[in-house]
Scaffold this motif. Structure first.
Motif, PDB file in Angstrom:
ATOM      1  N   ASP A   1      49.313  55.433  97.389  1.00 12.38           N
ATOM      2  CA  ASP A   1      49.347  54.671  96.142  1.00 12.38           C
ATOM      3  C   ASP A   1      50.507  55.097  95.267  1.00 12.38           C
ATOM      4  OD1 ASP A   1      47.116  53.348  96.985  1.00 12.38           O
ATOM      5  OD2 ASP A   1      45.694  54.591  95.844  1.00 12.38           O
ATOM      6  N   ALA A   2      50.757  56.409  95.226  1.00  8.41           N
ATOM      7  CA  ALA A   2      51.865  56.912  94.416  1.00  8.41           C
ATOM      8  C   ALA A   2      53.199  56.421  94.961  1.00  8.41           C
ATOM      9  CB  ALA A   2      51.832  58.435  94.377  1.00  8.41           C
ATOM     10  N   SER A   3      53.322  56.406  96.295  1.00  9.46           N
ATOM     11  CA  SER A   3      54.563  55.933  96.903  1.00  9.46           C
ATOM     12  C   SER A   3      54.768  54.447  96.646  1.00  9.46           C
ATOM     13  CB  SER A   3      54.534  56.204  98.405  1.00  9.46           C
ATOM     14  OG  SER A   3      55.692  55.665  99.031  1.00  9.46           O
ATOM     15  N   SER A   4      53.674  53.654  96.749  1.00  7.21           N
ATOM     16  CA  SER A   4      53.771  52.216  96.490  1.00  7.21           C
ATOM     17  C   SER A   4      54.125  51.944  95.028  1.00  7.21           C
ATOM     18  CB  SER A   4      52.447  51.550  96.853  1.00  7.21           C
ATOM     19  OG  SER A   4      52.476  50.172  96.534  1.00  7.21           O
ATOM     20  N   SER A   5      53.517  52.726  94.116  1.00  6.97           N
ATOM     21  CA  SER A   5      53.813  52.556  92.689  1.00  6.97           C
ATOM     22  C   SER A   5      55.265  52.894  92.390  1.00  6.97           C
ATOM     23  CB  SER A   5      52.871  53.434  91.867  1.00  6.97           C
ATOM     24  OG  SER A   5      53.181  53.348  90.486  1.00  6.97           O
ATOM     25  N   ALA A   6      55.780  53.963  93.019  1.00 12.14           N
ATOM     26  CA  ALA A   6      57.174  54.353  92.803  1.00 12.14           C
ATOM     27  C   ALA A   6      58.125  53.280  93.324  1.00 12.14           C
ATOM     28  CB  ALA A   6      57.451  55.688  93.485  1.00 12.14           C
ATOM     29  N   THR A   7      57.779  52.705  94.485  1.00 10.66           N
ATOM     30  CA  THR A   7      58.620  51.646  95.044  1.00 10.66           C
ATOM     31  C   THR A   7      58.638  50.413  94.141  1.00 10.66           C
ATOM     32  OG1 THR A   7      58.113  52.407  97.288  1.00 10.66           O
ATOM     33  CG2 THR A   7      59.013  50.200  97.056  1.00 10.66           C
ATOM     34  N   SER A   8      57.434  50.050  93.642  1.00  6.94           N
ATOM     35  CA  SER A   8      57.336  48.890  92.748  1.00  6.94           C
ATOM     36  C   SER A   8      58.097  49.136  91.453  1.00  6.94           C
ATOM     37  CB  SER A   8      55.866  48.597  92.453  1.00  6.94           C
ATOM     38  OG  SER A   8      55.744  47.533  91.536  1.00  6.94           O
ATOM     39  N   SER A   9      57.983  50.355  90.919  1.00  5.70           N
ATOM     40  CA  SER A   9      58.692  50.683  89.680  1.00  5.70           C
ATOM     41  C   SER A   9      60.208  50.648  89.888  1.00  5.70           C
ATOM     42  CB  SER A   9      58.256  52.070  89.193  1.00  5.70           C
ATOM     43  OG  SER A   9      58.982  52.448  88.037  1.00  5.70           O
ATOM     44  N   GLY A  10      60.654  51.171  91.051  1.00  7.82           N
ATOM     45  CA  GLY A  10      62.088  51.147  91.334  1.00  7.82           C
ATOM     46  C   GLY A  10      62.614  49.733  91.489  1.00  7.82           C
TER      47      GLY A  10
ATOM     48  N   SER B   1      61.321  47.026  90.053  1.00  3.70           N
ATOM     49  CA  SER B   1      61.303  46.421  88.724  1.00  3.70           C
ATOM     50  C   SER B   1      62.519  46.862  87.911  1.00  3.70           C
ATOM     51  CB  SER B   1      60.011  46.781  87.992  1.00  3.70           C
ATOM     52  OG  SER B   1      58.879  46.310  88.683  1.00  3.70           O
ATOM     53  N   GLN B   2      62.848  48.134  87.993  1.00  3.49           N
ATOM     54  CA  GLN B   2      64.020  48.628  87.283  1.00  3.49           C
ATOM     55  C   GLN B   2      65.297  48.000  87.817  1.00  3.49           C
ATOM     56  OE1 GLN B   2      63.958  52.890  87.530  1.00  3.49           O
ATOM     57  NE2 GLN B   2      62.178  53.117  86.180  1.00  3.49           N
ATOM     58  N   LEU B   3      65.353  47.805  89.148  1.00  5.37           N
ATOM     59  CA  LEU B   3      66.543  47.208  89.747  1.00  5.37           C
ATOM     60  C   LEU B   3      66.705  45.757  89.295  1.00  5.37           C
ATOM     61  CD1 LEU B   3      68.891  47.510  91.732  1.00  5.37           C
ATOM     62  CD2 LEU B   3      67.347  46.740  93.547  1.00  5.37           C
ATOM     63  N   THR B   4      65.617  44.994  89.302  1.00  8.48           N
ATOM     64  CA  THR B   4      65.700  43.596  88.865  1.00  8.48           C
ATOM     65  C   THR B   4      66.015  43.490  87.377  1.00  8.48           C
ATOM     66  OG1 THR B   4      63.283  43.599  88.575  1.00  8.48           O
ATOM     67  CG2 THR B   4      64.150  42.763  90.662  1.00  8.48           C
ATOM     68  N   ALA B   5      65.448  44.402  86.577  1.00  7.13           N
ATOM     69  CA  ALA B   5      65.736  44.389  85.138  1.00  7.13           C
ATOM     70  C   ALA B   5      67.200  44.712  84.879  1.00  7.13           C
ATOM     71  CB  ALA B   5      64.829  45.375  84.410  1.00  7.13           C
ATOM     72  N   SER B   6      67.735  45.672  85.632  1.00  7.75           N
ATOM     73  CA  SER B   6      69.140  46.030  85.475  1.00  7.75           C
ATOM     74  C   SER B   6      70.054  44.880  85.898  1.00  7.75           C
ATOM     75  CB  SER B   6      69.458  47.279  86.300  1.00  7.75           C
ATOM     76  OG  SER B   6      70.830  47.604  86.236  1.00  7.75           O
ATOM     77  N   ALA B   7      69.695  44.203  87.000  1.00 12.14           N
ATOM     78  CA  ALA B   7      70.495  43.061  87.449  1.00 12.14           C
ATOM     79  C   ALA B   7      70.432  41.921  86.442  1.00 12.14           C
ATOM     80  CB  ALA B   7      70.000  42.589  88.815  1.00 12.14           C
ATOM     81  N   SER B   8      69.258  41.710  85.847  1.00 12.15           N
ATOM     82  CA  SER B   8      69.116  40.656  84.843  1.00 12.15           C
ATOM     83  C   SER B   8      69.949  40.948  83.610  1.00 12.15           C
ATOM     84  CB  SER B   8      67.641  40.515  84.462  1.00 12.15           C
ATOM     85  OG  SER B   8      67.480  39.533  83.453  1.00 12.15           O
TER      86      SER B   8
END
Length: 204
Positions: free
Chosen positions: A14-23, A25-32
């Motif tokens: 779960d921690a690994s999945s959450s970290a992947t999802s957070s990363g 989200s940050q990547l898409t926010a940065s691209a936006s």
């Protein structure tokens, strides 16, 4: 069965999945943010933006001409462009509703206070929307599923009739409320004319 070990493994997953999802989200926010920053930088370059649009539009026309298809997409694109054009030529607040609410109306005489024409669809949004529409339509021409067989002269005739009726109604609206969808800068008055008017007021 080691229950504690299984629970630890699930927690790690779960921690690994959450970290992947957070990363992600940050990547898409940065691209936006980067994309929005690029759009903001292109705002003052009106001429270059429209040159880029015409280049994209020519690419699409050449593509459709060469493949001899995708006329339904072109018809839908034409309807969308017509809708954008009406928003670009229309005032932000319809003068008809201003009359009903007794609000400020567009200036129609020289003595009226100057108010720049405020569009319902600003120029930048008009350019961005029409450019994005051509880009999407160009990409769709690479998928055969969107190439619906149709007799294209009928679609062209329908679009010309719709364009004629819509623009006639828009021109009548302009003539009725006496406005132009363009602003030519603040009105200036001749100093001699103003001086002569003041002298006439001072005369007995």
């Amino acid at each position: 069965m080691d229950i504690n070990g299984a629970g630890t493994g699930d927690a790690a997953g779960d921690a690994s999945s959450s970290a992947t999802s957070s990363g992600f989200s940050q990547l898409t926010a940065s691209a936006s943010r980067s994309y929005q920053h690029f759009l903001d930088k292109t705002t003052p370059y009106l001429l270059y933006r429209w040159i880029a649009f015409f280049f994209i539009a020519v690419l699409y026309v050449v593509r459709v001409y060469l493949v001899e298809g995708f006329y339904v997409i072109s018809y839908a694109l034409g309807i969308y462009i017509l809708n954008l054009l009406i928003g670009f030529l229309s005032p932000q607040v319809d003068p008809e509703f201003q009359e009903l609410s007794d609000g400020p109306i567009l200036p129609t005489r020289e003595t009226d206070e100057f108010r720049p024409f405020v569009r319902r669809l600003p120029e930048f949004k008009f350019w961005y929307s029409i450019t994005k529409a051509f880009c999407i339509a160009f990409v769709l021409t690479f998928f055969d599923i969107f190439d619906v067989p149709v007799f294209w002269p009928i679609l062209l005739f329908y679009w010309v009739v719709l364009f004629t009726l819509t623009m006639r109604r828009q021109i009548r609206h302009m003539l009725r409320y006496k406005y132009l969808p363009f602003s030519f800068g603040k009105q200036r008055y001749d100093g001699k004319k103003a001086a002569s008017s003041e002298s006439e007021d001072l005369l007995p």
